[in-house]
Design a protein around this motif. Structure first.
Motif, PDB file in Angstrom:
ATOM      1  N   THR A  12      25.764   9.538 -64.661  1.00  0.00           N
ATOM      2  CA  THR A  12      26.207  10.891 -64.399  1.00  0.00           C
ATOM      3  C   THR A  12      26.447  11.651 -65.781  1.00  0.00           C
ATOM      4  OG1 THR A  12      28.489  10.065 -63.975  1.00  0.00           O
ATOM      5  CG2 THR A  12      27.041  10.536 -62.120  1.00  0.00           C
ATOM      6  N   VAL A  13      26.195  11.100 -67.191  1.00  0.00           N
ATOM      7  CA  VAL A  13      26.295  11.837 -68.136  1.00  0.00           C
ATOM      8  C   VAL A  13      24.984  12.190 -68.588  1.00  0.00           C
ATOM      9  CG1 VAL A  13      26.876  11.432 -70.327  1.00  0.00           C
ATOM     10  CG2 VAL A  13      28.220   9.974 -68.956  1.00  0.00           C
ATOM     11  N   GLU A  14      24.824  13.794 -68.946  1.00  0.00           N
ATOM     12  CA  GLU A  14      23.556  14.275 -69.224  1.00  0.00           C
ATOM     13  C   GLU A  14      22.829  13.707 -70.513  1.00  0.00           C
ATOM     14  OE1 GLU A  14      22.095  18.815 -70.466  1.00  0.00           O
ATOM     15  OE2 GLU A  14      24.247  18.471 -69.603  1.00  0.00           O
ATOM     16  N   ARG A  15      21.661  13.648 -70.444  1.00  0.00           N
ATOM     17  CA  ARG A  15      20.745  13.192 -71.726  1.00  0.00           C
ATOM     18  C   ARG A  15      20.361  14.125 -72.491  1.00  0.00           C
ATOM     19  NH1 ARG A  15      20.055   7.411 -71.694  1.00  0.00           N
ATOM     20  NH2 ARG A  15      21.094   6.406 -69.646  1.00  0.00           N
ATOM     21  N   ALA A  16      19.868  13.798 -73.680  1.00  0.00           N
ATOM     22  CA  ALA A  16      19.194  14.678 -74.565  1.00  0.00           C
ATOM     23  C   ALA A  16      18.284  14.049 -75.479  1.00  0.00           C
ATOM     24  CB  ALA A  16      20.143  15.704 -75.377  1.00  0.00           C
ATOM     25  N   ARG A  33      31.564  18.762 -73.323  1.00  0.00           N
ATOM     26  CA  ARG A  33      31.370  17.648 -72.415  1.00  0.00           C
ATOM     27  C   ARG A  33      30.622  16.456 -73.303  1.00  0.00           C
ATOM     28  NH1 ARG A  33      27.860  21.756 -70.837  1.00  0.00           N
ATOM     29  NH2 ARG A  33      25.716  21.337 -70.493  1.00  0.00           N
ATOM     30  N   PRO A  34      30.468  15.084 -72.643  1.00  0.00           N
ATOM     31  CA  PRO A  34      29.689  14.339 -73.291  1.00  0.00           C
ATOM     32  C   PRO A  34      28.044  14.381 -73.235  1.00  0.00           C
ATOM     33  CG  PRO A  34      30.663  13.369 -71.514  1.00  0.00           C
ATOM     34  CD  PRO A  34      31.206  14.808 -71.687  1.00  0.00           C
ATOM     35  N   VAL A  35      27.480  13.737 -74.058  1.00  0.00           N
ATOM     36  CA  VAL A  35      26.074  13.810 -73.908  1.00  0.00           C
ATOM     37  C   VAL A  35      25.428  12.499 -74.592  1.00  0.00           C
ATOM     38  CG1 VAL A  35      25.744  14.866 -76.040  1.00  0.00           C
ATOM     39  CG2 VAL A  35      23.821  14.780 -74.306  1.00  0.00           C
ATOM     40  N   ILE A  36      24.616  11.857 -73.959  1.00  0.00           N
ATOM     41  CA  ILE A  36      23.678  10.734 -74.312  1.00  0.00           C
ATOM     42  C   ILE A  36      22.520  11.003 -75.203  1.00  0.00           C
ATOM     43  CG2 ILE A  36      22.487   8.517 -73.960  1.00  0.00           C
ATOM     44  CD1 ILE A  36      24.322   8.344 -71.430  1.00  0.00           C
ATOM     45  N   LEU A  37      22.370  10.623 -76.279  1.00  0.00           N
ATOM     46  CA  LEU A  37      21.315  11.123 -77.323  1.00  0.00           C
ATOM     47  C   LEU A  37      20.506   9.694 -77.384  1.00  0.00           C
ATOM     48  CD1 LEU A  37      23.263  12.832 -80.144  1.00  0.00           C
ATOM     49  CD2 LEU A  37      22.364  14.078 -78.321  1.00  0.00           C
ATOM     50  N   ARG A  38      19.016  10.094 -77.295  1.00  0.00           N
ATOM     51  CA  ARG A  38      17.973   9.071 -77.444  1.00  0.00           C
ATOM     52  C   ARG A  38      16.797   9.643 -78.560  1.00  0.00           C
ATOM     53  NH1 ARG A  38      17.313   3.576 -76.078  1.00  0.00           N
ATOM     54  NH2 ARG A  38      15.237   3.183 -76.257  1.00  0.00           N
ATOM     55  N   GLY A  39      16.545   8.741 -79.523  1.00  0.00           N
ATOM     56  CA  GLY A  39      15.550   9.159 -80.404  1.00  0.00           C
ATOM     57  C   GLY A  39      15.897  10.221 -81.504  1.00  0.00           C
ATOM     58  N   VAL A  40      17.247  10.052 -81.706  1.00  0.00           N
ATOM     59  CA  VAL A  40      17.557  11.116 -82.821  1.00  0.00           C
ATOM     60  C   VAL A  40      17.742  10.511 -84.065  1.00  0.00           C
ATOM     61  CG1 VAL A  40      19.136  12.759 -81.114  1.00  0.00           C
ATOM     62  CG2 VAL A  40      20.121  10.901 -82.124  1.00  0.00           C
ATOM     63  N   ALA A 223      35.113  12.465 -55.605  1.00  0.00           N
ATOM     64  CA  ALA A 223      35.545  13.619 -56.626  1.00  0.00           C
ATOM     65  C   ALA A 223      36.549  13.279 -57.438  1.00  0.00           C
ATOM     66  CB  ALA A 223      36.324  14.575 -55.655  1.00  0.00           C
ATOM     67  N   GLN A 224      37.050  11.737 -57.460  1.00  0.00           N
ATOM     68  CA  GLN A 224      37.961  11.388 -58.567  1.00  0.00           C
ATOM     69  C   GLN A 224      37.311  10.475 -59.541  1.00  0.00           C
ATOM     70  OE1 GLN A 224      41.928  10.232 -56.876  1.00  0.00           O
ATOM     71  NE2 GLN A 224      41.726  12.033 -55.592  1.00  0.00           N
ATOM     72  N   ARG A 225      35.973  10.237 -59.328  1.00  0.00           N
ATOM     73  CA  ARG A 225      35.199   9.236 -59.982  1.00  0.00           C
ATOM     74  C   ARG A 225      35.072   9.720 -61.292  1.00  0.00           C
ATOM     75  NH1 ARG A 225      31.781   4.793 -56.771  1.00  0.00           N
ATOM     76  NH2 ARG A 225      33.447   4.022 -55.376  1.00  0.00           N
ATOM     77  N   PRO A 226      34.877   9.337 -62.523  1.00  0.00           N
ATOM     78  CA  PRO A 226      34.519   9.467 -63.989  1.00  0.00           C
ATOM     79  C   PRO A 226      33.160   9.758 -63.769  1.00  0.00           C
ATOM     80  CG  PRO A 226      34.926   7.323 -64.016  1.00  0.00           C
ATOM     81  CD  PRO A 226      35.169   7.482 -62.642  1.00  0.00           C
ATOM     82  N   LEU A 227      32.899  10.487 -64.914  1.00  0.00           N
ATOM     83  CA  LEU A 227      31.455  10.540 -65.409  1.00  0.00           C
ATOM     84  C   LEU A 227      31.053   8.999 -66.059  1.00  0.00           C
ATOM     85  CD1 LEU A 227      31.237  13.959 -67.400  1.00  0.00           C
ATOM     86  CD2 LEU A 227      30.352  13.145 -65.238  1.00  0.00           C
ATOM     87  N   GLU A 228      29.839   8.421 -65.635  1.00  0.00           N
ATOM     88  CA  GLU A 228      29.804   7.072 -66.080  1.00  0.00           C
ATOM     89  C   GLU A 228      28.240   6.992 -66.532  1.00  0.00           C
ATOM     90  OE1 GLU A 228      30.336   4.041 -63.249  1.00  0.00           O
ATOM     91  OE2 GLU A 228      30.628   5.722 -61.871  1.00  0.00           O
ATOM     92  N   CYS A 229      28.054   5.855 -67.312  1.00  0.00           N
ATOM     93  CA  CYS A 229      26.520   5.685 -67.785  1.00  0.00           C
ATOM     94  C   CYS A 229      26.706   4.296 -68.552  1.00  0.00           C
ATOM     95  CB  CYS A 229      25.955   6.683 -68.490  1.00  0.00           C
ATOM     96  SG  CYS A 229      24.197   6.731 -68.529  1.00  0.00           S
TER      97      CYS A 229
END
Length: 261
Positions: A12-16, A33-40, A223-229
């Protein structure tokens, strides 16, 4: 249970990817907000130096200082790095109480940013989990970190400080917060749980993330669960300032964080 912890059902964490520009990073993620970066970045050279054999050859005879980092105990133990790698990297038991892996927020606020080493071992049964965290290891470990390529994004007015970690499966850090930063997995998998600053998670500061996942997480309403990945090698998570986060290593993992202080 340790060593067989599953990944989340859905990240549930956005990726870029590498198309993310610095201006868009500042606009969309840096302060919100958090983001997961790939290939940077490409850290294949650094990864090649972080294999078990390479690390033991370079640092096996050197002593590392393990420290507790939980609410009730602060003690230190010196062990050879080789002993830690060969004997102490064991899966974590669900019944374990203490957790280590990141200095408490007070340490971040009391000391200026410096390069640090962070190693999260799982020791034989004891009320504490110990880890290696030092602010004076640049001479010994600096040559290794010269090969690391950090994420290209920065927060204006901050400077980077590295923390390097090696941890057994089932280990992790309970919920805490500090300044912004990046965390990259070099080997293994690391599962992350994140809440925004205004949403304090339900947890006990001396309970491991593994115990929290099995005891508290299943009863949380959606609704009370965290963002997770779950992060895999080559992926970098950015977490904004003061965001609550906890981690759980699903495998024996090697990782490095870039704190922006």
């Amino acid at each position: 249970l340790a060593g067989t912890v599953p990944e989340e059902e859905r990240c549930t964490v956005e990726r870029a990817d590498a198309s993310l520009t610095y201006s868009l990073f500042l606009q969309r993620f840096a302060f919100s907000r958090p983001v997961i970066l790939r290939g940077v970045t490409d850290n294949s050279a650094f990864r090649a130096l972080c294999t078990r054999d390479k690390l033991l050859a370079a640092f096996g005879a050197r002593s590392v200082r393990l420290s507790t980092a939980n609410t009730y105990s602060y003690r230190k133990v010196d062990v050879p790095f080789q002993e830690y790698v060969e004997h102490l990297l064991e899966p974590q038991d669900l019944a374990r109480l203490g957790s280590g892996g990141c200095p408490p927020p007070s340490l971040h606020s009391q000391h200026p940013p410096v390069l640090t080493i962070l190693i999260v071992p799982i020791l034989p049964p004891t009320p504490d989990t110990l880890y290696f965290f030092g602010d004076n290891n640049f001479t010994e470990w600096g040559p290794l970190f010269q090969h690391y390529v950090p994420p290209p994004f920065r927060i204006p007015g901050t400077s980077p400080a590295y923390s390097f970690g090696i941890a057994g499966s089932g280990s992790g850090v309970p919920f805490h917060w500090h300044g912004p930063g990046f965390s990259e997995v070099i080997f293994g998998r690391k599962r992350w749980f994140l809440y925004p600053p205004d949403k304090t998670p339900d947890f006990h500061p001396n309970e491991t993330t593994l115990a929290w996942l099995h005891r508290t997480y299943p009863a949380l309403p959606p609704a009370q669960r965290p963002l997770e990945c779950t992060l895999r090698p080559g992926e970098v998570l950015y977490f904004p300032d003061r965001w609550w986060h906890a981690t759980l290593n699903l495998d024996t993992s090697v990782f490095i964080s870039t704190f922006l202080g």
